[in-house]
Design a protein around this motif. Sequence first.
Motif, PDB file in Angstrom:
ATOM      1  N   GLU A 195      -2.109   6.765  -5.381  1.00  0.00           N
ATOM      2  CA  GLU A 195      -2.236   5.639  -4.461  1.00  0.00           C
ATOM      3  C   GLU A 195      -2.235   4.306  -5.197  1.00  0.00           C
ATOM      4  O   GLU A 195      -2.621   4.231  -6.350  1.00  0.00           O
ATOM      5  CB  GLU A 195      -3.542   5.750  -3.666  1.00  0.00           C
ATOM      6  CG  GLU A 195      -3.549   6.865  -2.676  1.00  0.00           C
ATOM      7  CD  GLU A 195      -4.820   6.873  -1.836  1.00  0.00           C
ATOM      8  OE1 GLU A 195      -5.676   5.967  -1.978  1.00  0.00           O
ATOM      9  OE2 GLU A 195      -4.942   7.796  -1.014  1.00  0.00           O
ATOM     10  N   PHE A 196      -1.799   3.282  -4.485  1.00  0.00           N
ATOM     11  CA  PHE A 196      -1.853   1.927  -5.026  1.00  0.00           C
ATOM     12  C   PHE A 196      -2.110   0.934  -3.901  1.00  0.00           C
ATOM     13  O   PHE A 196      -1.836   1.213  -2.736  1.00  0.00           O
ATOM     14  CB  PHE A 196      -0.568   1.555  -5.780  1.00  0.00           C
ATOM     15  CG  PHE A 196       0.659   1.586  -4.919  1.00  0.00           C
ATOM     16  CD1 PHE A 196       1.038   0.478  -4.177  1.00  0.00           C
ATOM     17  CD2 PHE A 196       1.444   2.731  -4.850  1.00  0.00           C
ATOM     18  CE1 PHE A 196       2.181   0.507  -3.386  1.00  0.00           C
ATOM     19  CE2 PHE A 196       2.579   2.772  -4.060  1.00  0.00           C
ATOM     20  CZ  PHE A 196       2.954   1.656  -3.329  1.00  0.00           C
ATOM     21  N   ALA A 197      -2.667  -0.208  -4.280  1.00  0.00           N
ATOM     22  CA  ALA A 197      -2.832  -1.366  -3.405  1.00  0.00           C
ATOM     23  C   ALA A 197      -2.548  -2.579  -4.285  1.00  0.00           C
ATOM     24  O   ALA A 197      -3.305  -2.869  -5.199  1.00  0.00           O
ATOM     25  CB  ALA A 197      -4.239  -1.431  -2.832  1.00  0.00           C
ATOM     26  N   MET A 224       0.860  -1.184   0.000  1.00  0.00           N
ATOM     27  CA  MET A 224       0.000   0.000   0.000  1.00  0.00           C
ATOM     28  C   MET A 224       0.895   1.232   0.000  1.00  0.00           C
ATOM     29  O   MET A 224       1.968   1.214   0.587  1.00  0.00           O
ATOM     30  CB  MET A 224      -0.885   0.019   1.249  1.00  0.00           C
ATOM     31  CG  MET A 224      -1.672  -1.250   1.497  1.00  0.00           C
ATOM     32  SD  MET A 224      -3.088  -1.423   0.451  1.00  0.00           S
ATOM     33  CE  MET A 224      -4.114  -0.131   1.090  1.00  0.00           C
ATOM     34  N   GLY A 225       0.436   2.284  -0.653  1.00  0.00           N
ATOM     35  CA  GLY A 225       1.197   3.514  -0.584  1.00  0.00           C
ATOM     36  C   GLY A 225       0.877   4.469  -1.698  1.00  0.00           C
ATOM     37  O   GLY A 225      -0.208   4.439  -2.285  1.00  0.00           O
ATOM     38  N   ARG A 226       1.865   5.331  -1.979  1.00  0.00           N
ATOM     39  CA  ARG A 226       1.731   6.352  -3.011  1.00  0.00           C
ATOM     40  C   ARG A 226       3.048   6.457  -3.770  1.00  0.00           C
ATOM     41  O   ARG A 226       4.111   6.463  -3.159  1.00  0.00           O
ATOM     42  CB  ARG A 226       1.441   7.713  -2.399  1.00  0.00           C
ATOM     43  CG  ARG A 226       0.138   7.796  -1.645  1.00  0.00           C
ATOM     44  CD  ARG A 226      -0.008   9.181  -1.012  1.00  0.00           C
ATOM     45  NE  ARG A 226      -1.166   9.267  -0.170  1.00  0.00           N
ATOM     46  CZ  ARG A 226      -2.396   9.516  -0.605  1.00  0.00           C
ATOM     47  NH1 ARG A 226      -2.616   9.697  -1.886  1.00  0.00           N
ATOM     48  NH2 ARG A 226      -3.402   9.575   0.238  1.00  0.00           N
ATOM     49  N   VAL A 227       2.937   6.522  -5.105  1.00  0.00           N
ATOM     50  CA  VAL A 227       4.144   6.749  -5.889  1.00  0.00           C
ATOM     51  C   VAL A 227       4.540   8.203  -5.716  1.00  0.00           C
ATOM     52  O   VAL A 227       3.702   9.071  -5.469  1.00  0.00           O
ATOM     53  CB  VAL A 227       3.963   6.368  -7.375  1.00  0.00           C
ATOM     54  CG1 VAL A 227       3.689   4.892  -7.523  1.00  0.00           C
ATOM     55  CG2 VAL A 227       2.886   7.182  -8.029  1.00  0.00           C
ATOM     56  N   LYS A 228       5.811   8.475  -5.829  1.00  0.00           N
ATOM     57  CA  LYS A 228       6.349   9.782  -5.493  1.00  0.00           C
ATOM     58  C   LYS A 228       5.885  10.913  -6.416  1.00  0.00           C
ATOM     59  O   LYS A 228       5.555  11.996  -5.953  1.00  0.00           O
ATOM     60  CB  LYS A 228       7.872   9.717  -5.486  1.00  0.00           C
ATOM     61  CG  LYS A 228       8.504  10.807  -4.683  1.00  0.00           C
ATOM     62  CD  LYS A 228       9.944  10.506  -4.420  1.00  0.00           C
ATOM     63  CE  LYS A 228      10.305  11.053  -3.061  1.00  0.00           C
ATOM     64  NZ  LYS A 228      11.582  10.604  -2.609  1.00  0.00           N
TER      65      LYS A 228
END
Length: 123
Positions: free
Chosen positions: A88-90, A79-83
């Motif tokens: 967002e991604f999962a 889980m997170g976010r690309v810079k």
Amino acid sequence: MNSSELVIAWYETRDPALFADTVSFSICESFPCAGVYQGPKDVYENFFAKLMPMFCEFRVERDLILEEKNKVVVIGRYMGRVKAENEEFAVPFTHVWTLDGGLVTSVKQHAETGLLDRAFAAA
């Protein structure tokens, strides 16, 4: 500490001391920084040091842990976010861990990388 506890400890700390000197760390072909890394130094300097700057947020959520003898299988999500744009991604993953003598000797990663590709493309 049993095998599952050792793997959980690694997820919580990313402590290289939990890896055997000969650890093999395999990242699936379509994942960023794909390849097979040998030894803790290679894993941390040539995989994590290159991967983590791509994200402004990156975490691992464990959904299921299965243990059988010296193997631990973890099913979960990155889980997170690309810079670039905080996209967002999962991304679902499976990690197969092999342990010997209280240390991790092998990690094999499989991930649904198409979802991560979309987050990078949107960014």
